[in-house]
Design a protein around this motif. Structure first.
Motif, PDB file in Angstrom:
ATOM      1  N   LYS A 106       0.847  -1.190   0.000  1.00 20.17           N
ATOM      2  CA  LYS A 106       0.000   0.000   0.000  1.00 20.17           C
ATOM      3  C   LYS A 106       0.886   1.243   0.000  1.00 20.17           C
ATOM      4  CE  LYS A 106       0.070   1.811   4.380  1.00 20.17           C
ATOM      5  NZ  LYS A 106       0.412   3.172   4.665  1.00 20.17           N
ATOM      6  N   VAL A 107       0.395   2.258  -0.667  1.00 17.04           N
ATOM      7  CA  VAL A 107       1.011   3.576  -0.602  1.00 17.04           C
ATOM      8  C   VAL A 107      -0.006   4.491   0.054  1.00 17.04           C
ATOM      9  CG1 VAL A 107       2.550   3.287  -2.570  1.00 17.04           C
ATOM     10  CG2 VAL A 107       0.279   4.198  -2.935  1.00 17.04           C
ATOM     11  N   GLY A 108       0.480   5.429   0.808  1.00 17.28           N
ATOM     12  CA  GLY A 108      -0.424   6.310   1.524  1.00 17.28           C
ATOM     13  C   GLY A 108       0.240   7.624   1.837  1.00 17.28           C
ATOM     14  N   GLY A 109      -0.495   8.442   2.510  1.00 17.61           N
ATOM     15  CA  GLY A 109       0.019   9.725   2.934  1.00 17.61           C
ATOM     16  C   GLY A 109      -0.709  10.183   4.175  1.00 17.61           C
ATOM     17  N   GLU A 110      -0.015  10.947   4.972  1.00 13.22           N
ATOM     18  CA  GLU A 110      -0.612  11.479   6.191  1.00 13.22           C
ATOM     19  C   GLU A 110      -0.213  12.934   6.370  1.00 13.22           C
ATOM     20  OE1 GLU A 110       2.445  10.030   9.662  1.00 13.22           O
ATOM     21  OE2 GLU A 110       1.032   8.552   8.897  1.00 13.22           O
ATOM     22  N   ILE A 111      -1.053  13.649   7.047  1.00 12.40           N
ATOM     23  CA  ILE A 111      -0.746  15.021   7.448  1.00 12.40           C
ATOM     24  C   ILE A 111      -0.627  14.974   8.962  1.00 12.40           C
ATOM     25  CG2 ILE A 111      -1.541  17.397   7.523  1.00 12.40           C
ATOM     26  CD1 ILE A 111      -3.118  16.771   4.954  1.00 12.40           C
ATOM     27  N   SER A 112       0.573  15.238   9.452  1.00 13.62           N
ATOM     28  CA  SER A 112       0.871  15.073  10.863  1.00 13.62           C
ATOM     29  C   SER A 112       0.940  16.433  11.563  1.00 13.62           C
ATOM     30  CB  SER A 112       2.208  14.348  11.017  1.00 13.62           C
ATOM     31  OG  SER A 112       2.610  14.318  12.352  1.00 13.62           O
ATOM     32  N   TYR A 113       0.282  16.536  12.699  1.00 11.65           N
ATOM     33  CA  TYR A 113       0.420  17.705  13.571  1.00 11.65           C
ATOM     34  C   TYR A 113       1.083  17.229  14.846  1.00 11.65           C
ATOM     35  CZ  TYR A 113      -0.498  21.503  16.746  1.00 11.65           C
ATOM     36  OH  TYR A 113      -0.334  22.514  17.665  1.00 11.65           O
ATOM     37  N   GLU A 114       2.211  17.829  15.186  1.00 13.08           N
ATOM     38  CA  GLU A 114       2.977  17.426  16.353  1.00 13.08           C
ATOM     39  C   GLU A 114       3.115  18.603  17.302  1.00 13.08           C
ATOM     40  OE1 GLU A 114       6.703  16.263  14.675  1.00 13.08           O
ATOM     41  OE2 GLU A 114       5.772  14.802  13.349  1.00 13.08           O
ATOM     42  N   VAL A 115       3.043  18.302  18.569  1.00 14.36           N
ATOM     43  CA  VAL A 115       3.222  19.340  19.575  1.00 14.36           C
ATOM     44  C   VAL A 115       4.058  18.764  20.726  1.00 14.36           C
ATOM     45  CG1 VAL A 115       1.043  18.804  20.754  1.00 14.36           C
ATOM     46  CG2 VAL A 115       2.038  21.086  20.986  1.00 14.36           C
ATOM     47  N   SER A 116       4.976  19.576  21.229  1.00 12.57           N
ATOM     48  CA  SER A 116       5.766  19.212  22.406  1.00 12.57           C
ATOM     49  C   SER A 116       5.828  20.441  23.301  1.00 12.57           C
ATOM     50  CB  SER A 116       7.168  18.745  22.011  1.00 12.57           C
ATOM     51  OG  SER A 116       7.956  19.828  21.587  1.00 12.57           O
ATOM     52  N   SER A 117       6.599  20.347  24.356  1.00 12.14           N
ATOM     53  CA  SER A 117       6.662  21.460  25.301  1.00 12.14           C
ATOM     54  C   SER A 117       7.248  22.731  24.690  1.00 12.14           C
ATOM     55  CB  SER A 117       7.463  21.052  26.535  1.00 12.14           C
ATOM     56  OG  SER A 117       8.758  20.636  26.147  1.00 12.14           O
ATOM     57  N   ASN A 118       8.068  22.614  23.636  1.00 10.68           N
ATOM     58  CA  ASN A 118       8.652  23.808  23.032  1.00 10.68           C
ATOM     59  C   ASN A 118       8.517  23.852  21.509  1.00 10.68           C
ATOM     60  OD1 ASN A 118      10.443  21.774  22.464  1.00 10.68           O
ATOM     61  ND2 ASN A 118      12.272  22.958  22.913  1.00 10.68           N
ATOM     62  N   ALA A 119       7.578  23.076  20.942  1.00 14.11           N
ATOM     63  CA  ALA A 119       7.485  23.035  19.480  1.00 14.11           C
ATOM     64  C   ALA A 119       6.078  22.685  19.006  1.00 14.11           C
ATOM     65  CB  ALA A 119       8.475  22.023  18.928  1.00 14.11           C
ATOM     66  N   HIS A 120       5.776  23.180  17.807  1.00 11.63           N
ATOM     67  CA  HIS A 120       4.570  22.812  17.055  1.00 11.63           C
ATOM     68  C   HIS A 120       5.028  22.604  15.622  1.00 11.63           C
ATOM     69  CE1 HIS A 120       1.714  24.080  20.185  1.00 11.63           C
ATOM     70  NE2 HIS A 120       2.606  25.028  20.438  1.00 11.63           N
ATOM     71  N   ALA A 121       4.519  21.563  14.956  1.00  9.32           N
ATOM     72  CA  ALA A 121       4.940  21.308  13.583  1.00  9.32           C
ATOM     73  C   ALA A 121       3.818  20.644  12.793  1.00  9.32           C
ATOM     74  CB  ALA A 121       6.184  20.424  13.564  1.00  9.32           C
ATOM     75  N   VAL A 122       3.797  20.933  11.496  1.00  7.58           N
ATOM     76  CA  VAL A 122       2.878  20.295  10.564  1.00  7.58           C
ATOM     77  C   VAL A 122       3.725  19.704   9.446  1.00  7.58           C
ATOM     78  CG1 VAL A 122       0.988  20.617   8.938  1.00  7.58           C
ATOM     79  CG2 VAL A 122       1.004  21.881  11.092  1.00  7.58           C
ATOM     80  N   SER A 123       3.482  18.426   9.124  1.00  8.07           N
ATOM     81  CA  SER A 123       4.254  17.741   8.090  1.00  8.07           C
ATOM     82  C   SER A 123       3.329  16.958   7.172  1.00  8.07           C
ATOM     83  CB  SER A 123       5.251  16.762   8.711  1.00  8.07           C
ATOM     84  OG  SER A 123       6.167  17.418   9.542  1.00  8.07           O
ATOM     85  N   VAL A 124       3.739  16.830   5.918  1.00  4.83           N
ATOM     86  CA  VAL A 124       3.087  15.960   4.951  1.00  4.83           C
ATOM     87  C   VAL A 124       4.034  14.785   4.727  1.00  4.83           C
ATOM     88  CG1 VAL A 124       2.210  15.742   2.601  1.00  4.83           C
ATOM     89  CG2 VAL A 124       1.867  17.873   3.875  1.00  4.83           C
ATOM     90  N   ILE A 125       3.531  13.558   4.947  1.00  4.28           N
ATOM     91  CA  ILE A 125       4.413  12.399   4.962  1.00  4.28           C
ATOM     92  C   ILE A 125       3.851  11.278   4.081  1.00  4.28           C
ATOM     93  CG2 ILE A 125       5.577  10.709   6.437  1.00  4.28           C
ATOM     94  CD1 ILE A 125       5.105  12.723   8.759  1.00  4.28           C
TER      95      ILE A 125
END
Length: 175
Positions: free
Chosen positions: A67-86
């Motif tokens: 299978k091939v796929g894709g995800e849009i990830s939202y990550e949060v930590s104590s000192n960071a926020h990030a959005v990624s396309v994977i």
């Protein structure tokens, strides 16, 4: 000799029955969540604290087991926020009629705010101990227990080998 023949026939029959569980053209939608009590990195990026990630995902089987796929990830930590396309690719190897070994490779990028600074992100991940359980035909519950990640955040990079450090739990609906 009869036992060997019987065992061979039983294994061959089981292989045929379980190998057709995923078909070319099958699609799924779902997502993954990840939680860790601490994070790692370098030069002040995501070094301590809690870490949470949510990633909606869509995939398509290009062959009976790949299978091939894709995800849009939202990550949060104590000192960071990030959005990624994977984008990712996984191989489905049946273990039983409802349990699959699903190693996966993913490569992606995004943008995040780390300690107040905007930074670009590049990620390469190998999920080496991923499994999916299908309690019913249309529902899959996945877990990843071992992964190898390479992260490049602007001019800083980190390599992580995580065994039960930040397990991922996911759900997939097949249609």
């Amino acid at each position: 000799m009869k036992r060997f023949t019987f065992l061979f026939i039983a294994i061959a029959t089981l292989s045929v029955l379980t190998s057709n569980a995923q078909h070319k053209g099958d699609r799924y939608a779902g997502g993954n969540i990840k939680f860790a009590l601490s994070s790692s990195g370098s030069n002040g990026y995501m070094t301590t604290g809690t870490y949470f990630s949510i990633a909606p995902e869509f995939g398509y089987f290009v062959s009976d087991r790949i299978k091939v796929g894709g995800e849009i990830s939202y990550e949060v930590s104590s000192n960071a926020h990030a959005v990624s396309v994977i984008p990712n690719m996984a191989y489905y190897q049946p273990i039983t009629d409802k349990l699959y070994y699903t190693p996966r490779v993913a490569i992606g990028g995004g943008v995040g705010i780390y300690s107040g600074y905007v930074a670009g992100i590049f990620t390469l991940a190998l999920d080496l101990a991923s499994f999916e359980y299908r309690p019913i035909e249309k529902l899959g519950i996945s877990a990843n227990l071992l992964n190898l990640n390479y992260n490049l955040i602007e001019r800083t990079s980190s390599m992580n080998f995580c065994l039960l450090y930040s397990p991922t739990i996911g759900f997939h609906y097949y249609f």
